[in-house]
Design a protein around this motif. Structure first.
Motif, PDB file in Angstrom:
ATOM      1  N   MET A   1      19.524 -27.890  -9.952  1.00 29.40           N
ATOM      2  CA  MET A   1      19.268 -29.204  -9.355  1.00 29.40           C
ATOM      3  C   MET A   1      19.495 -30.339 -10.351  1.00 29.40           C
ATOM      4  N   LYS A   2      19.080 -30.100 -11.620  1.00 31.71           N
ATOM      5  CA  LYS A   2      19.272 -31.123 -12.639  1.00 31.71           C
ATOM      6  C   LYS A   2      20.755 -31.436 -12.847  1.00 31.71           C
ATOM      7  N   ILE A   3      21.589 -30.369 -12.795  1.00 33.48           N
ATOM      8  CA  ILE A   3      23.039 -30.555 -12.985  1.00 33.48           C
ATOM      9  C   ILE A   3      23.607 -31.431 -11.876  1.00 33.48           C
ATOM     10  N   ILE A   4      23.163 -31.164 -10.638  1.00 28.61           N
ATOM     11  CA  ILE A   4      23.636 -31.948  -9.494  1.00 28.61           C
ATOM     12  C   ILE A   4      23.251 -33.417  -9.651  1.00 28.61           C
ATOM     13  N   LYS A   5      21.999 -33.640 -10.110  1.00 29.97           N
ATOM     14  CA  LYS A   5      21.531 -35.011 -10.315  1.00 29.97           C
ATOM     15  C   LYS A   5      22.377 -35.732 -11.368  1.00 29.97           C
ATOM     16  N   TRP A   6      22.690 -35.010 -12.474  1.00 27.65           N
ATOM     17  CA  TRP A   6      23.499 -35.602 -13.536  1.00 27.65           C
ATOM     18  C   TRP A   6      24.919 -35.897 -13.057  1.00 27.65           C
ATOM     19  N   VAL A   7      25.474 -34.993 -12.252  1.00 27.05           N
ATOM     20  CA  VAL A   7      26.825 -35.208 -11.699  1.00 27.05           C
ATOM     21  C   VAL A   7      26.835 -36.451 -10.819  1.00 27.05           C
ATOM     22  N   LYS A   8      25.792 -36.606  -9.991  1.00 24.70           N
ATOM     23  CA  LYS A   8      25.690 -37.775  -9.123  1.00 24.70           C
ATOM     24  C   LYS A   8      25.566 -39.052  -9.932  1.00 24.70           C
ATOM     25  N   ARG A   9      24.761 -39.001 -11.009  1.00 27.36           N
ATOM     26  CA  ARG A   9      24.595 -40.183 -11.865  1.00 27.36           C
ATOM     27  C   ARG A   9      25.899 -40.578 -12.544  1.00 27.36           C
ATOM     28  N   ILE A  10      26.592 -39.550 -13.044  1.00 26.98           N
ATOM     29  CA  ILE A  10      27.885 -39.805 -13.711  1.00 26.98           C
ATOM     30  C   ILE A  10      28.886 -40.379 -12.719  1.00 26.98           C
ATOM     31  N   ALA A  11      28.925 -39.789 -11.513  1.00 26.26           N
ATOM     32  CA  ALA A  11      29.838 -40.278 -10.480  1.00 26.26           C
ATOM     33  C   ALA A  11      29.521 -41.722 -10.110  1.00 26.26           C
ATOM     34  N   MET A  12      28.240 -42.037  -9.985  1.00 27.02           N
ATOM     35  CA  MET A  12      27.825 -43.401  -9.651  1.00 27.02           C
ATOM     36  C   MET A  12      28.188 -44.376 -10.766  1.00 27.02           C
ATOM     37  N   ALA A  13      27.987 -43.932 -12.012  1.00 26.76           N
ATOM     38  CA  ALA A  13      28.329 -44.778 -13.160  1.00 26.76           C
ATOM     39  C   ALA A  13      29.829 -45.058 -13.199  1.00 26.76           C
ATOM     40  N   LEU A  14      30.634 -44.021 -12.949  1.00 29.64           N
ATOM     41  CA  LEU A  14      32.094 -44.188 -12.925  1.00 29.64           C
ATOM     42  C   LEU A  14      32.517 -45.127 -11.808  1.00 29.64           C
ATOM     43  N   LEU A  15      31.869 -44.989 -10.651  1.00 28.79           N
ATOM     44  CA  LEU A  15      32.183 -45.862  -9.525  1.00 28.79           C
ATOM     45  C   LEU A  15      31.873 -47.319  -9.863  1.00 28.79           C
ATOM     46  N   LEU A  16      30.729 -47.550 -10.516  1.00 31.87           N
ATOM     47  CA  LEU A  16      30.357 -48.907 -10.913  1.00 31.87           C
ATOM     48  C   LEU A  16      31.338 -49.486 -11.926  1.00 31.87           C
ATOM     49  N   ILE A  17      31.777 -48.638 -12.865  1.00 26.95           N
ATOM     50  CA  ILE A  17      32.763 -49.077 -13.869  1.00 26.95           C
ATOM     51  C   ILE A  17      34.062 -49.485 -13.187  1.00 26.95           C
ATOM     52  N   ILE A  18      34.517 -48.664 -12.222  1.00 24.36           N
ATOM     53  CA  ILE A  18      35.751 -48.963 -11.497  1.00 24.36           C
ATOM     54  C   ILE A  18      35.619 -50.267 -10.728  1.00 24.36           C
ATOM     55  N   ILE A  19      34.477 -50.456 -10.069  1.00 27.64           N
ATOM     56  CA  ILE A  19      34.248 -51.690  -9.314  1.00 27.64           C
ATOM     57  C   ILE A  19      34.256 -52.900 -10.242  1.00 27.64           C
ATOM     58  N   LEU A  20      33.589 -52.777 -11.404  1.00 25.39           N
ATOM     59  CA  LEU A  20      33.575 -53.872 -12.375  1.00 25.39           C
ATOM     60  C   LEU A  20      34.968 -54.186 -12.894  1.00 25.39           C
ATOM     61  N   LEU A  21      35.763 -53.134 -13.143  1.00 27.81           N
ATOM     62  CA  LEU A  21      37.137 -53.330 -13.615  1.00 27.81           C
ATOM     63  C   LEU A  21      37.978 -54.039 -12.557  1.00 27.81           C
ATOM     64  N   LEU A  22      37.799 -53.647 -11.301  1.00 23.53           N
ATOM     65  CA  LEU A  22      38.549 -54.277 -10.217  1.00 23.53           C
ATOM     66  C   LEU A  22      38.155 -55.743 -10.061  1.00 23.53           C
ATOM     67  N   ILE A  23      36.872 -56.027 -10.147  1.00 21.17           N
ATOM     68  CA  ILE A  23      36.413 -57.409 -10.045  1.00 21.17           C
ATOM     69  C   ILE A  23      36.961 -58.245 -11.203  1.00 21.17           C
ATOM     70  N   THR A  24      36.879 -57.674 -12.412  1.00 23.24           N
ATOM     71  CA  THR A  24      37.407 -58.358 -13.596  1.00 23.24           C
ATOM     72  C   THR A  24      38.908 -58.611 -13.450  1.00 23.24           C
ATOM     73  N   GLY A  25      39.629 -57.577 -12.993  1.00 25.16           N
ATOM     74  CA  GLY A  25      41.069 -57.708 -12.799  1.00 25.16           C
ATOM     75  C   GLY A  25      41.416 -58.747 -11.751  1.00 25.16           C
ATOM     76  N   PHE A  26      40.636 -58.780 -10.678  1.00 26.95           N
ATOM     77  CA  PHE A  26      40.873 -59.740  -9.603  1.00 26.95           C
ATOM     78  C   PHE A  26      40.675 -61.167 -10.113  1.00 26.95           C
ATOM     79  N   ILE A  27      39.605 -61.387 -10.868  1.00 25.96           N
ATOM     80  CA  ILE A  27      39.339 -62.719 -11.437  1.00 25.96           C
ATOM     81  C   ILE A  27      40.426 -63.104 -12.433  1.00 25.96           C
ATOM     82  N   PHE A  28      40.796 -62.131 -13.290  1.00 28.12           N
ATOM     83  CA  PHE A  28      41.869 -62.351 -14.265  1.00 28.12           C
ATOM     84  C   PHE A  28      43.168 -62.752 -13.558  1.00 28.12           C
ATOM     85  N   GLU A  29      43.475 -62.081 -12.470  1.00 24.12           N
ATOM     86  CA  GLU A  29      44.706 -62.377 -11.722  1.00 24.12           C
ATOM     87  C   GLU A  29      44.652 -63.768 -11.104  1.00 24.12           C
TER      88      GLU A  29
END
Length: 331
Positions: A1-29
């Motif tokens: 169960m702990k592994i699943i929780k960590w995978v979900k956290r990592i996935a969520m963190a990656l998703l947030l990073i991607i969203i931040l990069l897209l927002i930054t890129g959009f503003i930059f553009e």
């Protein structure tokens, strides 16, 4: 169960990073586009069928040497130095096709015939003296066929610079034909254009030298305009090639065929030696066949140049232009 929780956290963190990069890129553009609007055009404008087209005109008197660009978002910038270096006792003319750089897109379809009509009207609006010597690189070389067909009396000479051959299936195996005609990933590039990645991907289209500082600053800045029009030309490429293949004679109009001769020019994107050899041999055959377009033709092979001869060996093109001007004015 702990592994699943960590995978979900990592996935969520990656998703947030991607969203931040897209927002930054959009503003930059958005900021980059705002700054690009302040860049002063280096040429002039003329109204062509309800939209403005940009051109750069140098020199005075006839004939007019007309430069047609490849399948390329850089527009007239590909000819910038050549045009500046040529003599001023005749006219030179480069331009941005509709939707490229400073030219408005307009509403005309991206067909070979329509592009020829727009260019002809632009030349007349710009008071470019007739006759015309057409200089076309790659895709631009193929487009000269439509202009010669529609306005034969206005054309005094043609120079093809490593020109595309419209019926390339005659010389290529099905595998190679599919490879060389697969085109750019349109959907991905349109997405990248929204979020600022496209201008970073294409920022080094010209050599990274002081000589090309102007081109390297303007082309990426205005890519957001040029990208869609370039991809639109790609969407019509198959139909344009099929139509161009039906134009198989320039009559006796003088024709120079300038061909890249660097045997290593395909090394970066064709790894299989057999396929690379096939491409080199096929290109040589296609370039020689271009000579049959005119009863008055000759070929120049440039040993140390790749496809962009206008960057690798510009003097070869300049010499060909001067020779063609002399050839048609001495008559």
């Amino acid at each position: 169960m702990k592994i699943i929780k960590w995978v979900k956290r990592i996935a969520m963190a990656l998703l947030l990073i991607i969203i931040l990069l897209l927002i930054t890129g959009f503003i930059f553009e958005k900021i980059s586009r705002s700054l690009a609007e302040k860049i002063k055009p280096d040429g002039q404008f003329a109204e062509v069928e309800n939209h403005k087209m940009h051109y750069l005109k140098e020199g005075k008197g006839g004939p007019t040497v007309v430069f047609e660009t490849a399948f390329d978002p850089a527009g007239h910038l590909q000819w910038y130095h050549i045009q500046k270096d040529l003599p001023k006792n005749y006219t030179t003319f480069s331009y941005d096709r509709s939707g490229i750089l400073w030219s408005d897109r307009g509403t005309n379809q991206k067909t070979g015939e329509k592009m020829a009509e727009e260019l002809h009207l632009l030349l007349e609006k710009a008071n470019a003296p007739k006759p015309y010597i057409l200089v076309g690189h790659s895709f631009g070389g193929m487009l000269t066929r439509f202009f010669v067909k529609k306005y034969p009396k206005d054309v005094a000479g043609v120079i093809l610079v490593d020109s595309q051959y419209p019926a390339d299936e005659k010389f290529l195996s099905p595998q190679m034909h599919k490879m060389v005609n697969q085109g750019l990933p349109g959907g991905f590039l349109k997405f990248a254009n929204i979020f600022g990645a496209a201008r970073l991907m294409f920022k080094n289209m010209f050599p990274a030298t002081a000589e090309y500082k102007f081109q390297n600053s303007v082309m990426p800045a205005l890519l957001y305009k040029s990208a869609d029009a370039t991809l639109e030309e790609q969407d019509h490429m198959k139909a344009i090639k099929a139509e161009a293949a039906t134009v198989n004679s320039f009559g006796s109009v003088p024709l120079y065929v300038i061909t890249a001769g660097d045997k290593t020019r395909y090394d970066s994107f064709i790894k299989d030696q057999k396929l690379k050899n096939e491409m080199l041999e096929a290109w040589d055959k296609m370039q020689k066949d271009l000579l049959n377009l005119s009863a008055d033709s000759k070929q120049t092979i440039v040993p140390n140049s790749g496809h962009y001869i206008n960057q690798d060996q510009p003097k070869v093109i300049e010499d060909a232009v001067n020779d063609m001007v002399k050839k048609i004015t001495v008559k």
